[in-house]
Design a protein around this motif. Structure first.
Motif, PDB file in Angstrom:
ATOM      1  N   THR A   3      28.773  10.436 102.573  1.00 26.97           N
ATOM      2  CA  THR A   3      29.744   9.220 102.588  1.00 26.97           C
ATOM      3  C   THR A   3      30.803   9.548 101.171  1.00 26.97           C
ATOM      4  O   THR A   3      31.847   9.167 101.319  1.00 26.97           O
ATOM      5  CB  THR A   3      29.382   7.767 102.362  1.00 26.97           C
ATOM      6  OG1 THR A   3      28.671   7.705 101.358  1.00 26.97           O
ATOM      7  CG2 THR A   3      28.498   7.459 103.764  1.00 26.97           C
ATOM      8  N   HIS A   4      30.227  10.465 100.408  1.00 27.68           N
ATOM      9  CA  HIS A   4      31.093  10.791  99.311  1.00 27.68           C
ATOM     10  C   HIS A   4      30.478  12.209  98.808  1.00 27.68           C
ATOM     11  O   HIS A   4      29.220  12.708  98.908  1.00 27.68           O
ATOM     12  CB  HIS A   4      30.998   9.604  98.211  1.00 27.68           C
ATOM     13  CG  HIS A   4      29.938   9.452  97.601  1.00 27.68           C
ATOM     14  ND1 HIS A   4      29.045  10.567  96.664  1.00 27.68           N
ATOM     15  CD2 HIS A   4      28.798   8.481  97.749  1.00 27.68           C
ATOM     16  CE1 HIS A   4      28.061   9.910  96.262  1.00 27.68           C
ATOM     17  NE2 HIS A   4      27.660   8.902  97.038  1.00 27.68           N
ATOM     18  N   TYR A   5      31.568  12.737  98.035  1.00 30.87           N
ATOM     19  CA  TYR A   5      31.108  13.930  97.547  1.00 30.87           C
ATOM     20  C   TYR A   5      30.673  13.822  96.252  1.00 30.87           C
ATOM     21  O   TYR A   5      30.620  12.873  95.312  1.00 30.87           O
ATOM     22  CB  TYR A   5      32.576  14.669  97.137  1.00 30.87           C
ATOM     23  CG  TYR A   5      33.542  15.128  98.506  1.00 30.87           C
ATOM     24  CD1 TYR A   5      32.828  15.666  99.415  1.00 30.87           C
ATOM     25  CD2 TYR A   5      34.627  14.691  98.640  1.00 30.87           C
ATOM     26  CE1 TYR A   5      33.666  16.240 100.460  1.00 30.87           C
ATOM     27  CE2 TYR A   5      35.287  14.870  99.672  1.00 30.87           C
ATOM     28  CZ  TYR A   5      34.836  15.719 100.679  1.00 30.87           C
ATOM     29  OH  TYR A   5      35.601  16.132 101.811  1.00 30.87           O
ATOM     30  N   SER A  33      30.629   2.949  95.166  1.00 35.99           N
ATOM     31  CA  SER A  33      31.939   2.719  95.718  1.00 35.99           C
ATOM     32  C   SER A  33      32.913   3.356  95.349  1.00 35.99           C
ATOM     33  O   SER A  33      33.780   3.507  96.243  1.00 35.99           O
ATOM     34  CB  SER A  33      31.828   1.070  95.695  1.00 35.99           C
ATOM     35  OG  SER A  33      30.806   0.247  96.097  1.00 35.99           O
ATOM     36  N   ALA A  34      32.929   3.380  94.220  1.00 34.38           N
ATOM     37  CA  ALA A  34      34.136   4.107  93.741  1.00 34.38           C
ATOM     38  C   ALA A  34      34.321   5.697  93.984  1.00 34.38           C
ATOM     39  O   ALA A  34      35.428   6.218  94.286  1.00 34.38           O
ATOM     40  CB  ALA A  34      34.097   4.228  92.047  1.00 34.38           C
ATOM     41  N   LEU A  35      33.026   6.287  94.238  1.00 32.42           N
ATOM     42  CA  LEU A  35      32.971   7.380  94.683  1.00 32.42           C
ATOM     43  C   LEU A  35      33.265   7.769  96.334  1.00 32.42           C
ATOM     44  O   LEU A  35      33.937   8.838  96.662  1.00 32.42           O
ATOM     45  CB  LEU A  35      31.460   8.289  94.620  1.00 32.42           C
ATOM     46  CG  LEU A  35      31.168   8.530  93.303  1.00 32.42           C
ATOM     47  CD1 LEU A  35      29.745   9.032  93.032  1.00 32.42           C
ATOM     48  CD2 LEU A  35      31.966   9.859  92.662  1.00 32.42           C
ATOM     49  N   VAL A  36      32.963   6.790  97.019  1.00 28.30           N
ATOM     50  CA  VAL A  36      33.474   6.715  98.314  1.00 28.30           C
ATOM     51  C   VAL A  36      34.924   6.591  98.428  1.00 28.30           C
ATOM     52  O   VAL A  36      35.356   7.364  99.147  1.00 28.30           O
ATOM     53  CB  VAL A  36      32.705   5.511  99.113  1.00 28.30           C
ATOM     54  CG1 VAL A  36      33.400   5.251 100.461  1.00 28.30           C
ATOM     55  CG2 VAL A  36      31.184   5.749  99.030  1.00 28.30           C
ATOM     56  N   ARG A  37      35.678   5.536  97.501  1.00 31.65           N
ATOM     57  CA  ARG A  37      37.073   5.496  97.647  1.00 31.65           C
ATOM     58  C   ARG A  37      37.694   6.990  97.102  1.00 31.65           C
ATOM     59  O   ARG A  37      38.635   7.189  97.748  1.00 31.65           O
ATOM     60  CB  ARG A  37      37.485   4.276  96.987  1.00 31.65           C
ATOM     61  CG  ARG A  37      37.105   2.973  97.509  1.00 31.65           C
ATOM     62  CD  ARG A  37      37.585   1.601  96.701  1.00 31.65           C
ATOM     63  NE  ARG A  37      37.384   1.591  95.344  1.00 31.65           N
ATOM     64  CZ  ARG A  37      36.322   1.189  94.753  1.00 31.65           C
ATOM     65  NH1 ARG A  37      35.521   0.488  95.529  1.00 31.65           N
ATOM     66  NH2 ARG A  37      36.020   0.963  93.560  1.00 31.65           N
ATOM     67  N   ALA A  38      37.256   7.464  96.216  1.00 33.94           N
ATOM     68  CA  ALA A  38      37.641   8.713  95.503  1.00 33.94           C
ATOM     69  C   ALA A  38      37.733   9.731  96.499  1.00 33.94           C
ATOM     70  O   ALA A  38      38.584  10.539  96.886  1.00 33.94           O
ATOM     71  CB  ALA A  38      37.145   8.907  94.270  1.00 33.94           C
ATOM     72  N   ARG A  96      39.136   6.339  87.804  1.00 37.60           N
ATOM     73  CA  ARG A  96      40.227   5.386  88.190  1.00 37.60           C
ATOM     74  C   ARG A  96      40.032   4.340  88.947  1.00 37.60           C
ATOM     75  O   ARG A  96      40.401   3.124  88.780  1.00 37.60           O
ATOM     76  CB  ARG A  96      41.528   6.249  88.711  1.00 37.60           C
ATOM     77  CG  ARG A  96      42.653   5.451  89.217  1.00 37.60           C
ATOM     78  CD  ARG A  96      43.461   5.238  88.306  1.00 37.60           C
ATOM     79  NE  ARG A  96      43.923   5.973  87.250  1.00 37.60           N
ATOM     80  CZ  ARG A  96      45.219   6.620  87.654  1.00 37.60           C
ATOM     81  NH1 ARG A  96      46.162   6.212  88.675  1.00 37.60           N
ATOM     82  NH2 ARG A  96      45.802   7.576  87.098  1.00 37.60           N
ATOM     83  N   GLU A  97      39.271   4.550  90.168  1.00 39.92           N
ATOM     84  CA  GLU A  97      38.915   3.613  91.146  1.00 39.92           C
ATOM     85  C   GLU A  97      37.874   2.549  90.491  1.00 39.92           C
ATOM     86  O   GLU A  97      38.080   1.541  90.690  1.00 39.92           O
ATOM     87  CB  GLU A  97      38.270   3.982  92.395  1.00 39.92           C
ATOM     88  CG  GLU A  97      39.204   4.685  93.245  1.00 39.92           C
ATOM     89  CD  GLU A  97      40.071   3.516  93.805  1.00 39.92           C
ATOM     90  OE1 GLU A  97      39.628   2.470  94.372  1.00 39.92           O
ATOM     91  OE2 GLU A  97      41.307   3.569  93.860  1.00 39.92           O
ATOM     92  N   LEU A  98      36.939   2.866  89.585  1.00 41.82           N
ATOM     93  CA  LEU A  98      36.234   2.153  89.305  1.00 41.82           C
ATOM     94  C   LEU A  98      36.884   1.092  88.279  1.00 41.82           C
ATOM     95  O   LEU A  98      36.393  -0.182  88.103  1.00 41.82           O
ATOM     96  CB  LEU A  98      35.075   2.905  87.965  1.00 41.82           C
ATOM     97  CG  LEU A  98      33.967   2.320  87.681  1.00 41.82           C
ATOM     98  CD1 LEU A  98      32.858   1.703  88.630  1.00 41.82           C
ATOM     99  CD2 LEU A  98      33.157   3.213  86.877  1.00 41.82           C
ATOM    100  N   GLY A  99      37.848   1.670  87.406  1.00 44.17           N
ATOM    101  CA  GLY A  99      38.405   0.786  86.589  1.00 44.17           C
ATOM    102  C   GLY A  99      39.568  -0.280  87.107  1.00 44.17           C
ATOM    103  O   GLY A  99      39.593  -1.381  86.974  1.00 44.17           O
TER     104      GLY A  99
END
Length: 163
Positions: A3-5, A33-38, A96-99
């Motif tokens: 689901t993420h890299y 979650s941040a890795l998935v969004r990224a 960036r997404e985590l923050g």
């Protein structure tokens, strides 16, 4: 099915080496979650610039791994490989997404988009009427730098020469 890299462990190492304390202060579910969004953001923004084609065609969730892919120096990328550049770019974007979740993919209303053009008296000027969502997307210089060895530059033009 990925689901993420990348991996949480490699992401932790990446951020630790760069002194990115917010990564260490977060929980594994937040990081995932941040890795998935990224990863979704990278695929959406860079899909047209990735070399080759998806190895698993349409059934493949992420854009990598790919077949017939070469890096910017024309070195072959294995059909079962997710390049290190893609993983490192994911880690950079995930911070960036985590923050600020959703910051990579903000909603924009193009007709209402404007820029500050004068400070004294505060003057806002609407963006050109033909602005696109790509014009409004954030550009992460760290991601661009990391991916530079894998993809061509934005807006690059190839010239055909008649023999």
């Amino acid at each position: 099915m990925a689901t993420h890299y990348g991996t949480l462990a490699d992401a932790a190492t990446y951020h630790e080496e760069r002194g990115n304390a917010p990564w260490a202060a977060s929980t594994d579910p937040q990081r995932t979650s941040a890795l998935v969004r990224a990863s979704e953001w990278l695929d959406g923004v860079y899909r047209s610039r990735w070399p080759g084609q998806k190895a698993g065609a349409r059934a493949q969730v992420r854009d990598w791994p790919r077949i017939n892919a070469f890096d910017a120096e024309h070195n072959a990328i294995a059909s079962d490989e997710v390049p290190d550049e893609v993983e490192r770019a994911t880690y950079a974007a995930a911070l960036r997404e985590l923050g600020k979740p959703g910051s990579l993919s903000p909603d924009v209303v193009l007709g209402q988009s404007k820029v500050l053009t004068a400070v004294k008296g505060i003057v806002w000027t609407p963006l050109r009427s033909f602005a696109t969502t790509e014009d409004m997307a954030p550009t992460l210089t760290e991601v661009e730098r990391v991916l530079s060895g894998l993809i061509g530059s934005r807006g690059a033009t190839e010239f055909l020469v008649r023999a």
